[in-house]
Motif scaffolding. Structure first.
Motif, PDB file in Angstrom:
ATOM      1  N   LEU A   1       0.940  -1.195  -0.045  1.00 20.08           N
ATOM      2  CA  LEU A   1       0.167   0.077  -0.036  1.00 20.08           C
ATOM      3  C   LEU A   1       1.104   1.151   0.064  1.00 20.08           C
ATOM      4  O   LEU A   1       1.953   1.568   0.777  1.00 20.08           O
ATOM      5  CB  LEU A   1      -0.770   0.095   1.189  1.00 20.08           C
ATOM      6  N   VAL A   2       0.597   2.084  -0.991  1.00 21.71           N
ATOM      7  CA  VAL A   2       1.508   3.183  -1.026  1.00 21.71           C
ATOM      8  C   VAL A   2       0.609   4.484  -1.060  1.00 21.71           C
ATOM      9  O   VAL A   2      -0.376   4.515  -1.556  1.00 21.71           O
ATOM     10  CB  VAL A   2       2.383   3.473  -2.313  1.00 21.71           C
TER      11      VAL A   2
ATOM     12  N   ALA B   1       7.330   4.400  -9.111  1.00 22.08           N
ATOM     13  CA  ALA B   1       8.697   3.857  -8.891  1.00 22.08           C
ATOM     14  C   ALA B   1       8.755   2.807  -7.746  1.00 22.08           C
ATOM     15  O   ALA B   1       9.635   1.851  -8.069  1.00 22.08           O
ATOM     16  CB  ALA B   1       9.589   5.066  -8.726  1.00 22.08           C
ATOM     17  N   THR B   2       7.829   2.924  -6.889  1.00 21.96           N
ATOM     18  CA  THR B   2       7.998   1.996  -5.750  1.00 21.96           C
ATOM     19  C   THR B   2       7.226   0.733  -6.336  1.00 21.96           C
ATOM     20  O   THR B   2       8.036  -0.436  -5.766  1.00 21.96           O
ATOM     21  CB  THR B   2       7.141   2.684  -4.664  1.00 21.96           C
ATOM     22  N   TYR B   3       6.298   0.884  -7.071  1.00 24.26           N
ATOM     23  CA  TYR B   3       5.676  -0.524  -7.519  1.00 24.26           C
ATOM     24  C   TYR B   3       6.960  -1.238  -8.410  1.00 24.26           C
ATOM     25  O   TYR B   3       6.899  -2.593  -8.380  1.00 24.26           O
ATOM     26  CB  TYR B   3       4.426  -0.024  -8.402  1.00 24.26           C
ATOM     27  N   GLN B   4       7.507  -0.322  -9.317  1.00 20.77           N
ATOM     28  CA  GLN B   4       8.526  -1.086 -10.134  1.00 20.77           C
ATOM     29  C   GLN B   4       9.416  -1.729  -9.353  1.00 20.77           C
ATOM     30  O   GLN B   4       9.963  -2.782  -9.504  1.00 20.77           O
ATOM     31  CB  GLN B   4       9.095  -0.108 -10.888  1.00 20.77           C
ATOM     32  N   LYS B   5      10.025  -0.989  -8.284  1.00 23.85           N
ATOM     33  CA  LYS B   5      11.192  -1.689  -6.972  1.00 23.85           C
ATOM     34  C   LYS B   5      10.556  -3.000  -6.602  1.00 23.85           C
ATOM     35  O   LYS B   5      11.079  -4.027  -6.553  1.00 23.85           O
ATOM     36  CB  LYS B   5      11.335  -0.680  -6.273  1.00 23.85           C
ATOM     37  N   TRP B   6       9.223  -2.737  -5.930  1.00 24.30           N
ATOM     38  CA  TRP B   6       8.783  -3.861  -5.199  1.00 24.30           C
ATOM     39  C   TRP B   6       8.447  -5.183  -6.173  1.00 24.30           C
ATOM     40  O   TRP B   6       9.064  -6.275  -5.882  1.00 24.30           O
ATOM     41  CB  TRP B   6       7.576  -3.398  -4.657  1.00 24.30           C
TER      42      TRP B   6
ATOM     43  N   ASP C   1       3.122  -9.287  -3.506  1.00 25.60           N
ATOM     44  CA  ASP C   1       2.330 -10.140  -4.288  1.00 25.60           C
ATOM     45  C   ASP C   1       1.130  -9.577  -5.121  1.00 25.60           C
ATOM     46  O   ASP C   1       0.759 -10.181  -5.797  1.00 25.60           O
ATOM     47  CB  ASP C   1       1.722 -11.353  -3.467  1.00 25.60           C
ATOM     48  N   GLY C   2       0.881  -8.288  -4.830  1.00 30.62           N
ATOM     49  CA  GLY C   2      -0.089  -7.466  -5.155  1.00 30.62           C
ATOM     50  C   GLY C   2       0.090  -6.097  -4.406  1.00 30.62           C
ATOM     51  O   GLY C   2       0.542  -5.900  -3.333  1.00 30.62           O
ATOM     52  N   VAL C   3      -0.906  -5.201  -5.068  1.00 26.07           N
ATOM     53  CA  VAL C   3      -0.862  -3.878  -4.323  1.00 26.07           C
ATOM     54  C   VAL C   3      -2.385  -3.330  -4.308  1.00 26.07           C
ATOM     55  O   VAL C   3      -3.135  -3.665  -5.111  1.00 26.07           O
ATOM     56  CB  VAL C   3      -0.085  -2.867  -5.030  1.00 26.07           C
TER      57      VAL C   3
ATOM     58  N   LEU D   1       3.557  -3.476 -15.602  1.00 29.01           N
ATOM     59  CA  LEU D   1       4.265  -4.355 -14.688  1.00 29.01           C
ATOM     60  C   LEU D   1       3.518  -5.689 -14.663  1.00 29.01           C
ATOM     61  O   LEU D   1       3.988  -6.607 -14.073  1.00 29.01           O
ATOM     62  CB  LEU D   1       4.222  -3.741 -13.504  1.00 29.01           C
ATOM     63  N   ASP D   2       2.323  -5.699 -15.152  1.00 29.02           N
ATOM     64  CA  ASP D   2       1.572  -7.126 -14.670  1.00 29.02           C
ATOM     65  C   ASP D   2       1.500  -7.406 -13.340  1.00 29.02           C
ATOM     66  O   ASP D   2       1.630  -8.715 -13.089  1.00 29.02           O
ATOM     67  CB  ASP D   2       2.020  -7.975 -15.725  1.00 29.02           C
ATOM     68  N   ILE D   3       1.261  -6.441 -12.287  1.00 27.12           N
ATOM     69  CA  ILE D   3       1.282  -6.818 -11.047  1.00 27.12           C
ATOM     70  C   ILE D   3      -0.145  -7.000 -10.629  1.00 27.12           C
ATOM     71  O   ILE D   3      -0.893  -5.963 -10.908  1.00 27.12           O
ATOM     72  CB  ILE D   3       2.053  -5.703 -10.189  1.00 27.12           C
ATOM     73  N   PRO D   4      -0.574  -8.078  -9.665  1.00 34.47           N
ATOM     74  CA  PRO D   4      -1.942  -7.948  -9.078  1.00 34.47           C
ATOM     75  C   PRO D   4      -2.377  -6.701  -8.543  1.00 34.47           C
ATOM     76  O   PRO D   4      -1.317  -6.381  -7.726  1.00 34.47           O
ATOM     77  CB  PRO D   4      -1.852  -9.030  -8.553  1.00 34.47           C
TER      78      PRO D   4
END
Length: 348
Positions: A77-78, A123-128, A135-137, A155-158
């Motif tokens: 969570l950002v 940028a935080t999502y990219q790093k994480w 596993d997701g945000v 990014l294809d992040i859930p």
């Protein structure tokens, strides 16, 4: 040469795969295979590498373990807002409490980060995601055409958006009926006899703030007021106080004010008291996102109550469903309900 095990936590933490490779006379790749029980090295070499690692006190990093297991047992969570506001605004503390109530019993961690804007958030999502730290945000405070939507898709992040379907751009989302809640709030003030009603809103680019604006204008237009008074803020108590003072010292002071959160409503009540304006005899105040703050003021503040911990719980449960590919992509949070208290009455 690294310090042997037992010489202190700082020494142990400095032991790396490179140190083990140097001691064993092997490549880092071979050492990695041996430490992770992967094929590519002989059983004898694997035993020797593991013995050296134990001797040096090597401990695998959480990031490395997560990569090897393909999941991090953490969600992210950002919050793109001033860190100072988190201590004074109850909403996100209650939201996080709801999130933790779901994930803590499951052994899943919440990774929380506060940043200064959307670019830093992306940028935080990219790093994480590159480090497989989550596993997701959960995405909050979405704006229309929000750049974070395209970023998490790329990014294809859930991800789950705590917002309307329009702002979520097709991503899984949880929504609440803010428009109906605004209608309920203004209708209540109208039934008390108020016609000069002002709205002190939050950040005007946010999707949920815009939806409240639309609903407010619609219901005010229904009583013949085409340009109702709306003042924008950043949700802080400081700006809520400033907006209230500007309204009450203007040419046509309102008899009722609807605030976008409880912090601004409390600040507005302080301004009214400072100016000698009696609440509710000469001014009615109605807050949003009811919290204990609203109950300890004098008079206690009427509010549109939303079950914020439940919103956090539903949001993270939806994210866990998305991560598990259950097919669930939309959830609905409970709509805010009116709780009249001592800060609202018929105008004099």
């Amino acid at each position: 040469m690294p310090a042997p095990a037992g010489s202190g936590a700082d020494a142990i933490s400095r032991v790396t795969i490179s140190d083990i490779a140097e001691r064993a006379g092997l490549s880092k790749g071979a050492v990695s295979y041996a430490l992770n029980d992967k094929p590519g090295v002989s059983p004898k070499t694997r035993e020797r590498v593991q013995a050296i690692a134990a001797e040096l006190g090597w401990i695998p990093s959480q990031a490395a373990r997560s990569l090897s297991r393909s999941h991090a047992d953490a969600v992210g969570l950002v919050l793109a807002r001033p860190a100072r506001m988190l201590g004074s605004e109850p909403f996100y503390m209650e939201f996080i409490a709801g999130v933790e109530g779901v994930i803590s019993p499951c052994g899943i961690a919440l990774l929380l980060h506060v940043v200064d804007g959307p670019d830093s958030e992306i940028a935080t999502y990219q790093k994480w995601w590159a480090q497989r730290r989550v596993d997701g945000v959960m995405l909050v405070d979405l704006a229309e055409h929000d750049p974070r939507i395209a970023a998490v898709r790329r990014l294809d992040i859930p991800a789950v958006c705590v917002s309307s379907a329009l702002a979520a751009g097709g991503l899984p989302h949880i929504w609440t009926n803010d428009a109906q809640a605004v209608h309920d709030a203004v209708k209540y003030l109208l039934e008390l006899g108020h016609r000069n009603i002002a709205r002190v809103r939050g950040i005007p680019t946010l999707a949920h703030v815009l939806s409240r604006d639309v609903a407010f204008r619609q219901i005010m237009a229904g009583i013949g007021i085409g340009q109702p008074t709306i003042v924008g803020t950043d949700f802080s108590g400081e700006q809520g106080a400033r907006a209230t003072r500007a309204l009450l010292t203007g040419e046509n002071p309102p008899t009722a004010i609807l605030y976008d959160n409880d912090v601004m409503a409390v600040a507005g009540l302080s301004v009214a008291n400072e100016m000698g304006i009696s609440v509710p005899q000469h001014l009615s105040l109605l807050a949003w996102d009811d919290s204990p703050l609203c109950e300890i003021t004098h008079p206690p503040l009427s509010a549109m109550r939303r079950d914020v911990p439940a919103l956090g719980a539903i949001s993270v449960q939806l994210l866990l469903d998305v991560i598990a590919h259950t097919g669930v992509i939309i959830a609905e949070g409970s709509s805010p309900r009116l709780f009249p208290r001592g800060s609202t009455a018929a105008p004099r």
